[in-house]
Scaffold this motif. Structure first.
Motif, mmCIF file in Angstrom:
data_model
loop_
_atom_site.group_PDB
_atom_site.id
_atom_site.type_symbol
_atom_site.label_atom_id
_atom_site.label_comp_id
_atom_site.label_asym_id
_atom_site.label_seq_id
_atom_site.Cartn_x
_atom_site.Cartn_y
_atom_site.Cartn_z
ATOM 1 N N TYR A 172 0.821 -1.201 0.000
ATOM 2 C CA TYR A 172 0.000 0.000 0.000
ATOM 3 C C TYR A 172 0.859 1.256 0.000
ATOM 4 O O TYR A 172 1.957 1.287 0.554
ATOM 5 N N ASN A 173 0.330 2.272 -0.670
ATOM 6 C CA ASN A 173 0.986 3.568 -0.789
ATOM 7 C C ASN A 173 0.541 4.429 0.386
ATOM 8 O O ASN A 173 -0.587 4.925 0.422
ATOM 9 N N LYS A 174 1.427 4.616 1.348
ATOM 10 C CA LYS A 174 1.080 5.337 2.569
ATOM 11 C C LYS A 174 0.689 6.785 2.285
ATOM 12 O O LYS A 174 -0.162 7.358 2.971
ATOM 13 N N PHE A 197 -3.017 6.983 1.480
ATOM 14 C CA PHE A 197 -3.822 6.796 2.686
ATOM 15 C C PHE A 197 -3.813 8.070 3.529
ATOM 16 O O PHE A 197 -4.845 8.503 4.056
ATOM 17 N N TYR A 245 -4.348 2.813 7.678
ATOM 18 C CA TYR A 245 -3.605 1.799 6.925
ATOM 19 C C TYR A 245 -4.212 0.408 7.136
ATOM 20 O O TYR A 245 -4.773 0.114 8.206
ATOM 21 N N TYR A 298 -7.841 -0.395 -5.098
ATOM 22 C CA TYR A 298 -7.118 -1.671 -5.144
ATOM 23 C C TYR A 298 -7.039 -2.182 -6.573
ATOM 24 O O TYR A 298 -8.001 -2.088 -7.340
ATOM 25 N N ALA A 354 -4.102 2.769 -4.571
ATOM 26 C CA ALA A 354 -3.647 2.790 -3.183
ATOM 27 C C ALA A 354 -3.108 1.452 -2.706
ATOM 28 O O ALA A 354 -2.192 1.412 -1.885
ATOM 29 N N MET A 355 -3.659 0.351 -3.234
ATOM 30 C CA MET A 355 -3.231 -0.983 -2.785
ATOM 31 C C MET A 355 -3.048 -1.906 -3.988
ATOM 32 O O MET A 355 -3.744 -1.769 -4.997
ATOM 33 N N TRP A 408 5.970 3.261 0.952
ATOM 34 C CA TRP A 408 5.134 2.074 0.968
ATOM 35 C C TRP A 408 5.365 1.201 2.193
ATOM 36 O O TRP A 408 6.351 1.340 2.898
#
Length: 446
Positions: A174-176, A179, A186, A215, A286-287, A302
């Motif tokens: 996932y791209n922090k 988020f 997260y 996603y 994002a995921m 990430w």
């Protein structure tokens, strides 16, 4: 792209980016250690054998790997461990396919390739049972991730034709930054797919002129390594079974991610490459679940958690997708060939290989903790999430399964493009798969 046969394309990608592919599997019949000391001090890995020229030729069916990649993975380590051994490498290129080499009487001591090559390797009739060598060396097969060993026993009718050397790690990346941008918490380890779907809904939105999506995945890989142990082909009838209730439910678990309001899917953005680019390059997804050992770019903020599980199979991770090393009947120095393989599956080599970003096939938590240690981008990451504590058993990798897998992937695309409903798409895919399977049978009968 045929997700079933990632083959050594996986290896090349893993070399460039933790050697990730499209191109990370263990009971010990005939392989019990002679004693506790056998685990830590493999007797055959370093003993010189004087039964032929100190020369080892290794071959791969993956035509994308070059000499540099080979040396990085195997060659340099073998030469360092066995300084008096000459190591040769033959890639699969025009004029040097396996049939070419066999016809020319070329000596091949060791073949290495992904699990997708398991059937075709045996079809050439140069495979051999490694069990006598395993017994003589005291190599303990219980130290491996067991599904990788059980797969070999299954296809070898109890014999061991190959030993796993590394596997593809898997995780929900996932791209922090995304988020944080949208104020969404997260993901965490041990979540279910239903919980991840709810998170994805919060992240599928438009911000200015940019459409974000919660996603994305390579649906073929997700199906091939599915956590429910579903198989594309009925082993008893030899017929495809991708339109049954279990596969329908599995498809229903993936499709909702692509039906979240806001995102428009097209023939162009539903390819594996396009969806991966959304996550890694465009940074609009994002995921992303990666089942082939790849990790995000070093400049992305990430992290990773375990691949979500299904309510009906709690805690079960994706199937392993290992690369194997095999001795061949063509070898003129089988003892040395086994010694080399024994070294490559030893803790000594597995530790350095894992640090370089190629996931270990050993059930050794201390080695697992070192995954990617030599690469800065792994620092501070949730490394152990990419190594499931429990894996679903590996499916069948026959030509029939490959044909059915391709049709399943095609059905997925038709569904998310609203060209077909799930039941119709899977029914038609099943019919197409059976037609392809019949063609394979007729070809093999000639």
């Amino acid at each position: 792209m045929n997700q079933r046969r990632i083959s050594l394309m996986v290896v090349t990608a893993l070399t460039a980016s933790a050697l990730a592919a499209c191109g990370g599997a263990g009971g010990s019949q005939g392989g019990q250690a002679a004693g506790p000391e056998a685990k830590d001090n493999p007797p055959a890995a370093s003993k010189p054998v004087n039964t032929g020229p100190r020369e080892i030729t290794m071959y791969t069916a993956g035509g994308t790997i070059d000499e540099k990649a080979f040396d990085s993975m195997y060659g340099d380590a073998i030469r360092k461990k066995f300084p008096d051994v000459t190591v040769k490498f033959i890639p699969n290129t025009k004029g040097s396919t396996l049939p070419d080499l066999i016809a020319a009487g070329t000596t091949i001591d060791i073949i290495f390739d992904s699990i997708g090559y398991a059937e075709s390797f045996r079809n050439y009739g140069i495979h051999m049972d490694m069990t006598p060598y395993i017994k003589a060396s005291g190599l303990d097969l219980n130290q491996f991730e067991q599904t990788a060993i059980e797969f070999q026993r299954k296809i070898g009718n109890g014999q061991i034709h190959s030993l796993p050397v590394w596997t593809a790690s898997a995780g929900l990346f996932y791209n922090k930054d995304l988020f944080d941008k949208f104020g969404v918490g997260y993901p965490k380890d041990n979540m279910t797919w239903s919980e991840i779907l709810e998170i994805a809904k919060k992240l599928t939105r438009k911000d200015g002129d940019i459409q974000y999506v919660g996603y994305v995945t390579a649906a073929g890989s997700q199906a091939n390594t599915n956590q429910l142990g579903l198989k594309y082909v009925d082993s008893k009838t030899g017929k495809a079974q991708i339109d049954n209730e279990d596969w329908t439910k599995f498809m229903q678990s993936i499709v909702p991610f692509f039906q979240i309001s806001g995102m428009t899917w097209t023939a162009e953005n539903t390819t594996v490459a396009a969806m991966r680019a959304m996550f890694e390059k465009d940074r609009t997804a994002a995921m992303y679940t990666n089942y082939s050992g790849g990790t995000p770019p070093a400049d992305m903020n990430w992290d990773v958690v375990k691949v979500p599980s299904y309510e009906q199979a709690p805690g079960v991770g994706p199937q392993s997708y290992p690369a194997y090393l095999s001795m061949t009947t063509l070898s003129k120095n089988k003892e040395l060939a086994f010694n080399v393989i024994h070294y490559l599956v030893s803790k000594e080599y597995q530790l350095q290989n894992t640090k370089a970003g190629r996931a270990t096939v050993l059930n050794d938590k201390e080695i697992i903790k070192t995954y990617g240690e030599s690469m800065a981008k792994f620092k501070g990451k949730n490394i152990t999430a990419m190594f499931p504590e429990k894996r679903a058993p590996i499916g069948d990798y026959t030509a029939a399964d490959t044909a059915a897998a391709s049709q399943f992937s095609s059905a997925f695309t038709k569904i998310i493009l609203n060209q077909k409903d799930i039941n119709t798409a899977l029914r038609e895919a099943n019919e197409a798969a059976n037609k392809a399977i019949e063609e394979i049978k007729q070809k093999n009968a000639k």
